[in-house]
Design a protein around this motif. Structure first.
Motif, short mmCIF file in Angstrom:
data_model
loop_
_atom_site.label_atom_id
_atom_site.label_comp_id
_atom_site.label_asym_id
_atom_site.label_seq_id
_atom_site.Cartn_x
_atom_site.Cartn_y
_atom_site.Cartn_z
N GLU A 1 31.93 31.81 29.80
CA GLU A 1 32.65 31.44 31.04
C GLU A 1 31.63 31.33 32.19
N THR A 2 31.69 30.24 32.91
CA THR A 2 30.76 30.10 34.03
C THR A 2 31.44 30.54 35.31
N ILE A 3 30.60 30.92 36.31
CA ILE A 3 31.17 31.38 37.57
C ILE A 3 31.40 30.18 38.48
N GLY A 4 30.81 29.06 38.15
CA GLY A 4 31.08 27.87 38.96
C GLY A 4 29.87 26.99 39.15
N ARG A 5 30.00 26.04 40.02
CA ARG A 5 28.91 25.10 40.30
C ARG A 5 28.59 25.12 41.78
N LEU A 6 27.45 24.55 42.13
CA LEU A 6 27.10 24.41 43.54
C LEU A 6 27.52 23.02 44.00
N ALA A 7 27.92 22.92 45.26
CA ALA A 7 28.33 21.61 45.78
C ALA A 7 27.11 20.70 45.88
N ALA A 25 32.09 35.38 44.75
CA ALA A 25 32.65 35.84 43.46
C ALA A 25 32.86 37.35 43.46
N ILE A 26 31.94 38.07 44.12
CA ILE A 26 32.06 39.53 44.18
C ILE A 26 33.19 39.90 45.15
N GLN A 27 33.17 39.24 46.32
CA GLN A 27 34.16 39.63 47.33
C GLN A 27 35.58 39.22 46.95
N SER A 28 35.72 38.17 46.17
CA SER A 28 37.07 37.78 45.75
C SER A 28 37.45 38.50 44.45
N HIS A 30 36.17 38.34 41.60
CA HIS A 30 35.96 37.56 40.39
C HIS A 30 34.99 38.30 39.50
N LEU A 31 34.01 38.91 40.18
CA LEU A 31 33.11 39.84 39.50
C LEU A 31 33.52 41.21 40.01
N HIS A 32 33.65 42.16 39.11
CA HIS A 32 34.15 43.48 39.50
C HIS A 32 33.04 44.50 39.63
N GLN A 33 33.36 45.61 40.33
CA GLN A 33 32.42 46.73 40.44
C GLN A 33 31.89 47.11 39.07
N ASP A 34 30.58 47.35 39.03
CA ASP A 34 29.91 47.79 37.81
C ASP A 34 29.84 46.75 36.70
N ASP A 35 30.36 45.54 36.95
CA ASP A 35 30.16 44.45 35.98
C ASP A 35 28.68 44.08 35.96
N ALA A 36 28.17 43.79 34.79
CA ALA A 36 26.81 43.25 34.71
C ALA A 36 26.91 41.78 35.07
N ILE A 37 25.99 41.27 35.85
CA ILE A 37 26.02 39.83 36.10
C ILE A 37 25.24 39.15 34.97
N PRO A 38 25.53 37.90 34.68
CA PRO A 38 24.85 37.23 33.57
C PRO A 38 23.33 37.23 33.76
N PRO A 39 22.58 37.19 32.67
CA PRO A 39 21.12 37.16 32.78
C PRO A 39 20.65 35.95 33.60
N GLU A 40 19.49 36.10 34.25
CA GLU A 40 18.91 35.03 35.08
C GLU A 40 18.88 33.69 34.35
N ARG A 41 18.49 33.75 33.10
CA ARG A 41 18.36 32.53 32.30
C ARG A 41 19.70 31.79 32.24
N ASP A 42 20.79 32.52 31.99
CA ASP A 42 22.11 31.90 31.88
C ASP A 42 22.58 31.36 33.22
N LEU A 43 22.32 32.14 34.28
CA LEU A 43 22.73 31.67 35.61
C LEU A 43 21.99 30.38 35.95
#
Ligand code: GLP
Length: 242
Positions: A1-7, A25-28, A30-43
């Motif tokens: 699942e992707t977090i989205g795209r840039l305009a 994504a954090i403030q809405s 979409h990403l929750h407290q203590d969630d790991a964010i995807p690795p740099e490579r994937d982002l």
């Protein structure tokens, strides 16, 4: 699942766009407290940007206190520290109970005669001895608050008695407050406060003022704290008393 795209048509630098995107994504939630964010490579792949851009965006969010890096484990969404409003707990206890490590950086520690303002707040007579403590308070390596405490001389043997937790030191001499009046107010950080906390001048903060008392009614502390508005929640349990 992707977090989205840039305009495509956004003129802002890519790392700032990505930083904003992740912040949203954090403030809405979409990403929750203590969630790991995807690795740099994937982002980098998902957003079609370089890994350097990803790293700069993450660095920005780490310094904003929204993400934390854990060595060897990755980067996680920082948890907001919640404070229950009715318990007379110390900063150190609050942090430990939330799995964070409290830490202080001393700005100053001193002894002197009470000022007229302090004597009103603490109910001390003119000329009485007080100790003053000014600290930057951390949870793990993130700044949380600036704290100014004034303690009556009869509560401690000397200012050196306080090394980390003030309440621990007061407990040792039997002068830990048992009751307190607390006041909260919204503030905007001034330039000096912002610099000490690593935030921007004008950023929102929560001012908490506590007057603590001993069993016999004498004052035990007058503390003014400035918490980062983006890192600290006040939680209260409410009961219907009608
Ligand atoms: C909280 C309170 C302060 C109190 C402090 C003591 O921050 N708002 O009034 O002085 O805890 O914390 P510690 O014992 O960790 O120094």
């Amino acid at each position: 699942e992707t977090i989205g795209r840039l305009a495509k048509d956004d003129p802002a630098p890519l790392y700032l766009q990505l930083q904003r995107h992740l912040r949203d994504a954090i403030q809405s939630r979409h990403l929750h407290q203590d969630d790991a964010i995807p690795p740099e490579r994937d982002l980098a792949e998902d957003f079609e940007v370089s890994r350097i851009t990803v790293r700069k965006a993450i660095d920005g969010l780490v310094s904003e206190g929204l993400l934390t890096r854990r060595r060897g484990a990755g980067t996680f969404v920082a948890s907001r520290v919640e404070k229950s409003f009715s318990k007379l707990s110390s900063f150190s206890e609050d942090m430990i109970s939330r799995g964070r490590k409290p830490h202080s950086e001393w700005v100053s520690k001193s002894a002197g005669a009470v000022t007229p303002e302090e004597s009103l707040s603490l109910g001390l007579s003119p000329g009485a001895l007080v100790y003053r403590f000014h600290r930057v308070r951390f949870a793990d390596s993130t700044t949380m608050a600036l704290e100014y405490s004034t303690i009556p001389g009869y509560c401690l043997a000397s200012p050196e008695a306080v090394t980390s937790s003030l309440y621990d030191a007061l407990e040792k001499t039997g002068h830990r407050p048992v009751r307190a009046l607390q006041r909260l107010r919204a503030v905007a950080f001034n330039a000096e406060q912002a610099e000490r906390l690593g935030v921007k001048p004008g950023d929102p903060g929560l001012f908490i003022e506590r007057r603590g008392f001993l069993q016999d009614g004498r004052a035990a502390e007058f503390t003014q704290s400035y918490y980062r508005g983006d890192a600290y929640d006040v939680v209260a349990e409410l009961n219907d008393i009608s």
